[in-house]
Design an enzyme around this catalytic site. Structure first.
Site, mmCIF file in Angstrom:
data_model
loop_
_atom_site.group_PDB
_atom_site.id
_atom_site.type_symbol
_atom_site.label_atom_id
_atom_site.label_comp_id
_atom_site.label_asym_id
_atom_site.label_seq_id
_atom_site.Cartn_x
_atom_site.Cartn_y
_atom_site.Cartn_z
ATOM 1 N NE ARG A 90 -7.494 3.747 -12.440
ATOM 2 C CZ ARG A 90 -6.592 3.488 -11.496
ATOM 3 N NH1 ARG A 90 -6.811 2.486 -10.646
ATOM 4 N NH2 ARG A 90 -5.497 4.218 -11.358
ATOM 5 N N GLY A 91 -13.955 3.049 -15.686
ATOM 6 C CA GLY A 91 -15.294 2.492 -15.697
ATOM 7 C C GLY A 91 -16.014 2.574 -14.363
ATOM 8 C CG LEU A 93 -20.034 7.921 -13.984
ATOM 9 C CD1 LEU A 93 -20.673 8.358 -12.668
ATOM 10 C CD2 LEU A 93 -19.815 9.117 -14.913
ATOM 11 C CB SER A 118 -20.636 18.551 -11.355
ATOM 12 O OG SER A 118 -20.174 17.338 -11.923
ATOM 13 C CD GLU A 119 -17.310 18.258 -15.944
ATOM 14 O OE1 GLU A 119 -16.811 18.659 -17.007
ATOM 15 O OE2 GLU A 119 -16.796 17.398 -15.216
ATOM 16 C CE1 TYR A 123 -24.056 10.867 -13.393
ATOM 17 C CE2 TYR A 123 -23.922 13.244 -13.628
ATOM 18 C CZ TYR A 123 -23.588 12.085 -12.960
ATOM 19 O OH TYR A 123 -22.767 12.141 -11.854
ATOM 20 C CG PHE A 418 -31.117 16.047 -4.884
ATOM 21 C CD1 PHE A 418 -30.549 14.922 -5.431
ATOM 22 C CD2 PHE A 418 -32.079 16.720 -5.617
ATOM 23 C CE1 PHE A 418 -30.926 14.469 -6.695
ATOM 24 C CE2 PHE A 418 -32.467 16.280 -6.874
ATOM 25 C CZ PHE A 418 -31.898 15.142 -7.404
#
Length: 418
Positions: A90-91, A93, A118-119, A123, A418
């Site tokens: 749904r946008g 992130l 995490s994956e 990013y 972190f």
């Protein structure tokens, strides 16, 4: 429901954090929860709510990160990002990433943003490049052996075990060493108040049969010069031979003699056959001290830290360079268009300036590749070989010169997440 993020309120933290744990199908202990709560900068945390319940989370930590040259550069540490499985695609992130980077730019104090992922594929589209890798190691101490040069063996340090009831002394000694070690290695994080507790977190649910955390400190003339924190898991073979492992959590040293003394100690712990660690620098010196490297298994942790410049000019001016450099970089940054354009980088081992220019570009690259190369752990030349950096005048030698200048004498390293 709106997917527009809003700032977290203190009273909402528990529900917000529960949403994060749920998204990762995780649990925590009271000790872990209390620490996370104390470290959370609520005013830098965002959430999305649906019918009064948090369904997505994101936060920032205010760090200072060591960069080549030893400067500690303010860095926004992206953290605690989650979206509930019922609310994906749904946008949300993207809206988090947009809001965070806009806020960081508006504040104008942090030229860098960094995160652990995490994956791996998530990013890059927001401009974060892989900047730090590390080693997972498993050393057969019964067969690898250590060969310490005579000067290291002669310059002996006194070793002292520190117990949990010596917590104040333990923290003070270790943090004194850590603080002095930070500027020496790019990627290291200055520990703000409260963060000294992070390496000591030792919930029983995660020990998997190992002992509580232990600590050994190397002292010279009464002053700490190195420390190691570790646990021991006792095991026995079918023939009742000891086959335990030393689980090294972290180790920092200010000189080679203190470093070597700690590794000798770890190799010699009774009833153990292995030293293992999930996170060591790529250039960890023990690799040159063992007699039989074939009894040491190393595995590349493919991605430890992702980095992106929020302000290209300020980021490149904040570090120093291994060789003189004077080049124009054409940077593409679709997600933060204020970085897009030509930048003249001029610098050496003493300092640098980086400013917008109308001069023709020598190299063309995206902000993602710039983030990958920034700490010196990824060669700009290797990125060019992958087709990710273009040399506008191939015969000029600029690519080689800039790649050399961006390099670091030590491999970048992230000591803890972190």
């Amino acid at each position: 429901m709106t997917t527009e993020p809003r700032v977290l309120q203190d009273s909402e933290w528990d529900a917000w954090y529960d949403s994060l744990l749920s998204a990762f199908a995780s649990t925590d202990s009271a000790e872990e929860r209390e620490l996370r709560r104390s470290l959370t900068e609520t005013e830098r945390c965002l959430g999305v709510w649906d019918e009064g319940r948090p369904v997505a989370t994101a936060g920032l930590f205010s760090f200072r990160m060591a960069v080549p040259g030893g400067a500690l550069v303010p860095t926004a540490g992206v953290t605690m990002v989650s979206v509930a499985p019922t609310h994906r695609r749904r946008g949300i992130l993207r809206s988090f990433m947009r809001r965070q980077l806009d806020d960081v730019r508006a504040a104008g104090t942090e030229p860098l943003a960094a995160l652990t992922a995490s994956e791996a594929p998530i990013y890059g589209r927001f401009g974060y490049g892989l900047a730090v890798r590390s080693l997972a190691v498993r050393i057969d101490t019964s067969r690898a052996g250590l060969r310490l040069p005579a000067p290291l063996a002669a310059e002996a340090a006194k070793l002292r075990l520190r117990q949990s009831d010596e917590a104040a002394s333990l923290v003070a000694e270790c943090e004194a060493v850590y603080a002095r070690a930070v500027p020496r290695r790019p990627g290291m994080l200055e520990r703000r108040p409260g963060w000294e507790r992070e390496p000591l977190l030792d919930p029983e649910r995660l020990r998997e049969g190992a002992s509580p955390l232990r600590c050994v400190v190397a002292l010279r003339d009464g002053e700490p010069v190195a420390y190691a924190r570790y646990a021991v898991r006792t095991r026995w073979t079918e023939s009742d031979a000891p086959d335990g492992e030393v689980q090294l959590r972290d180790l920092e040293a200010l000189d080679p003699a203190g470093y070597a003394a700690l590794w000798q100690f770890l190799f010699d712990i009774d009833l153990t056959t292995w030293v293992v660690s999930d996170n060591r620098p790529l250039d960890d010196p023990w690799q040159h001290l063992v007699e039989n490297i074939r009894r040491c298994t190393t595995r590349l942790n493919t991605d430890s830290l992702y980095l992106r410049p929020v302000d290209v000019g300020a980021a490149l001016a904040a570090r120093t360079y291994a060789a003189p450099v004077d080049a124009v970089l054409r940077v593409e940054d679709d997600f933060c268009p204020w970085n897009t354009g030509n930048w003249r980088l001029s610098g050496d081992e003493k300092g640098a300036v980086c400013e917008p220019t109308r001069d023709a570009a020598d190299l063309a690259l995206s902000v993602r590749e710039l983030g990958s190369a920034y700490l010196g752990g990824t060669s700009l030349g290797a990125l060019a070989d992958a087709g990710l950096v273009a040399e506008e005048r191939p015969s000029s030698g600029v690519l080689r010169a800039v790649s050399t200048a961006l390099s670091s004498g030590t491999a970048p390293f992230l000591p803890h997440g972190f």
